[in-house]
Design a protein around this motif. Structure first.
Motif, PDB file in Angstrom:
ATOM      1  N   GLY A   1      84.971 146.226 -43.159  1.00 56.86           N
ATOM      2  CA  GLY A   1      85.712 147.385 -42.233  1.00 56.86           C
ATOM      3  C   GLY A   1      86.906 147.015 -41.784  1.00 56.86           C
ATOM      4  N   ARG A   2      87.373 147.920 -40.981  1.00 58.41           N
ATOM      5  CA  ARG A   2      88.749 148.064 -40.156  1.00 58.41           C
ATOM      6  C   ARG A   2      88.485 148.228 -38.822  1.00 58.41           C
ATOM      7  N   LEU A   3      89.288 147.821 -37.872  1.00 58.37           N
ATOM      8  CA  LEU A   3      88.788 147.797 -36.516  1.00 58.37           C
ATOM      9  C   LEU A   3      90.052 148.175 -35.541  1.00 58.37           C
ATOM     10  N   LEU A   4      90.009 149.080 -34.742  1.00 54.29           N
ATOM     11  CA  LEU A   4      91.071 149.831 -33.853  1.00 54.29           C
ATOM     12  C   LEU A   4      90.741 149.020 -32.514  1.00 54.29           C
ATOM     13  N   VAL A   5      91.734 148.356 -31.929  1.00 54.63           N
ATOM     14  CA  VAL A   5      91.204 147.724 -30.684  1.00 54.63           C
ATOM     15  C   VAL A   5      92.173 148.594 -29.526  1.00 54.63           C
ATOM     16  N   VAL A   6      91.422 149.155 -28.603  1.00 55.55           N
ATOM     17  CA  VAL A   6      92.167 150.077 -27.712  1.00 55.55           C
ATOM     18  C   VAL A   6      92.253 149.663 -26.177  1.00 55.55           C
ATOM     19  N   ALA A   7      93.131 149.584 -25.541  1.00 58.06           N
ATOM     20  CA  ALA A   7      93.243 149.158 -24.134  1.00 58.06           C
ATOM     21  C   ALA A   7      94.627 150.095 -23.495  1.00 58.06           C
ATOM     22  N   GLY A   8      94.439 150.491 -22.452  1.00 56.37           N
ATOM     23  CA  GLY A   8      95.499 151.280 -21.795  1.00 56.37           C
ATOM     24  C   GLY A   8      96.542 150.478 -21.407  1.00 56.37           C
ATOM     25  N   ASP A   9      96.522 149.166 -21.140  1.00 59.01           N
ATOM     26  CA  ASP A   9      97.406 148.098 -20.654  1.00 59.01           C
ATOM     27  C   ASP A   9      98.060 147.394 -21.808  1.00 59.01           C
ATOM     28  N   GLU A  10      99.424 147.743 -21.741  1.00 60.78           N
ATOM     29  CA  GLU A  10     100.207 147.208 -22.910  1.00 60.78           C
ATOM     30  C   GLU A  10     100.316 145.422 -22.904  1.00 60.78           C
ATOM     31  N   ALA A  11     100.212 145.161 -21.502  1.00 59.23           N
ATOM     32  CA  ALA A  11     100.227 143.678 -21.349  1.00 59.23           C
ATOM     33  C   ALA A  11      99.052 142.981 -21.725  1.00 59.23           C
ATOM     34  N   LEU A  12      97.856 143.664 -21.653  1.00 59.91           N
ATOM     35  CA  LEU A  12      96.601 143.164 -22.323  1.00 59.91           C
ATOM     36  C   LEU A  12      96.500 143.184 -23.939  1.00 59.91           C
ATOM     37  N   LEU A  13      97.167 144.076 -24.304  1.00 59.87           N
ATOM     38  CA  LEU A  13      97.347 144.119 -25.980  1.00 59.87           C
ATOM     39  C   LEU A  13      98.363 143.042 -26.314  1.00 59.87           C
ATOM     40  N   GLY A  14      99.387 142.722 -25.289  1.00 58.89           N
ATOM     41  CA  GLY A  14     100.312 141.954 -25.680  1.00 58.89           C
ATOM     42  C   GLY A  14      99.471 140.321 -25.872  1.00 58.89           C
ATOM     43  N   LYS A  15      98.770 140.217 -24.790  1.00 62.26           N
ATOM     44  CA  LYS A  15      98.062 138.991 -24.763  1.00 62.26           C
ATOM     45  C   LYS A  15      97.213 138.915 -25.703  1.00 62.26           C
ATOM     46  N   LEU A  16      96.444 139.820 -26.303  1.00 62.49           N
ATOM     47  CA  LEU A  16      95.325 139.885 -27.196  1.00 62.49           C
ATOM     48  C   LEU A  16      96.327 139.662 -28.438  1.00 62.49           C
ATOM     49  N   ASN A  17      97.304 140.199 -28.796  1.00 62.46           N
ATOM     50  CA  ASN A  17      98.249 140.076 -30.102  1.00 62.46           C
ATOM     51  C   ASN A  17      98.313 138.594 -30.101  1.00 62.46           C
ATOM     52  N   ARG A  18      98.762 137.859 -29.237  1.00 62.17           N
ATOM     53  CA  ARG A  18      99.169 136.442 -29.370  1.00 62.17           C
ATOM     54  C   ARG A  18      97.877 135.534 -29.772  1.00 62.17           C
ATOM     55  N   LEU A  19      96.838 135.875 -28.836  1.00 65.90           N
ATOM     56  CA  LEU A  19      95.710 135.201 -29.171  1.00 65.90           C
ATOM     57  C   LEU A  19      94.947 135.366 -30.444  1.00 65.90           C
ATOM     58  N   LEU A  20      95.005 136.723 -30.996  1.00 63.89           N
ATOM     59  CA  LEU A  20      94.243 136.700 -32.247  1.00 63.89           C
ATOM     60  C   LEU A  20      94.892 136.014 -33.296  1.00 63.89           C
ATOM     61  N   TRP A  21      96.203 135.766 -33.172  1.00 59.51           N
ATOM     62  CA  TRP A  21      96.937 134.903 -34.430  1.00 59.51           C
ATOM     63  C   TRP A  21      96.244 133.430 -34.238  1.00 59.51           C
ATOM     64  N   ASP A  22      95.474 133.036 -33.364  1.00 58.47           N
ATOM     65  CA  ASP A  22      94.838 131.767 -33.501  1.00 58.47           C
ATOM     66  C   ASP A  22      93.595 131.965 -33.095  1.00 58.47           C
ATOM     67  N   ALA A  23      92.533 132.419 -33.578  1.00 54.82           N
ATOM     68  CA  ALA A  23      91.443 132.799 -33.121  1.00 54.82           C
ATOM     69  C   ALA A  23      90.314 131.879 -33.522  1.00 54.82           C
ATOM     70  N   GLY A  24      90.638 130.787 -34.322  1.00 53.39           N
ATOM     71  CA  GLY A  24      89.905 129.770 -34.567  1.00 53.39           C
ATOM     72  C   GLY A  24      90.726 128.584 -34.896  1.00 53.39           C
ATOM     73  N   PRO A  25      90.198 127.193 -34.984  1.00 54.32           N
ATOM     74  CA  PRO A  25      91.014 126.144 -35.465  1.00 54.32           C
ATOM     75  C   PRO A  25      91.307 126.204 -36.908  1.00 54.32           C
TER      76      PRO A  25
END
Length: 145
Positions: free
Chosen positions: A29-53
Motif C-alpha cells: 500500500g501507500r500512505l498519506l500522513v496528515v497533520a495541520g501543523d507544518e512544523a510537525l510534518l517537518g519533524k516527521l520528514n526528518r525522522l522518517l529518513w532514519d526510521a531504523g538502524p
C-alpha cells in the motif's frame, strides 16, 4: 472501511508512524500522513529518513514535483496525489475526509483524547465503518475495542 484509533502513551509519535508506515508499505500500500501543523510534518520528514538502524522510509512532503511517486506523502491536506488508500492522522484531529480511504489510522494522545472519543462516537453505527481501538500494554499494541 476500517478506522484504527491508536492511543499514544509510552511510544513516541514518530516511532508509531514509522511502524505503521512499514506495515502499510510491506502490504503493497501507500500512505498519506496528515497533520495541520507544518512544523510537525517537518519533524516527521526528518525522522522518517532514519526510521531504523538499517532502513529508511522513502517519503516526501506534499507540494513537490514527485508527489505522485511517493509511497508515503506527508501533507496538511487530505488529498492524496500519491493515490494512497491509507491515511494516517498524526495530529489527533479527526477529519471526515478520512472516510474516503480504505483504512484510516487516527493517532491521539492525552491532549487530543476528547476529540478521539467524539470521533469514536460519531463513527458508531455508521454503515461500512469498522472501528478498532488500540492501546499499549507492556510495550505491545493490543486491541481494546
Amino acid at each position: 472501511m476500517q478506522v484504527d484509533f491508536y492511543q499514544l502513551e509510552g511510544m513516541p509519535l514518530e516511532q508509531v508512524i514509522a511502524t505503521l508506515a512499514e506495515k502499510v508499505l510491506a502490504s503493497g500500500g501507500r500512505l498519506l500522513v496528515v497533520a495541520g501543523d507544518e512544523a510537525l510534518l517537518g519533524k516527521l520528514n526528518r525522522l522518517l529518513w532514519d526510521a531504523g538502524p538499517t532502513s529508511f522510509l522513502a517519503h516526501g512532503l506534499a507540494g513537490g514535483a514527485d508527489d505522485a511517486r511517493q509511497p508515503i506523502l506527508l501533507s496538511t491536506s487530505e488529498d492524496a496525489p500519491n493515490l494512497a488508500r491509507n491515511i494516517l492522522i498524526a495530529d489527533g484531529e479527526w477529519r471526515d475526509a478520512a472516510l474516503t480511504f480504505d483504512r484510516a489510522f487516527h493517532l491521539f494522545d492525552g491532549t487530543t483524547v476528547e476529540q478521539a472519543r467524539l470521533a469514536w462516537k460519531l463513527l458508531a453505527g455508521r454503515e461500512g465503518v469498522e472501528r478498532r481501538y488500540w492501546r499499549q500494554e507492556g510495550g505491545r499494541w493490543t486491541q481494546a475495542a
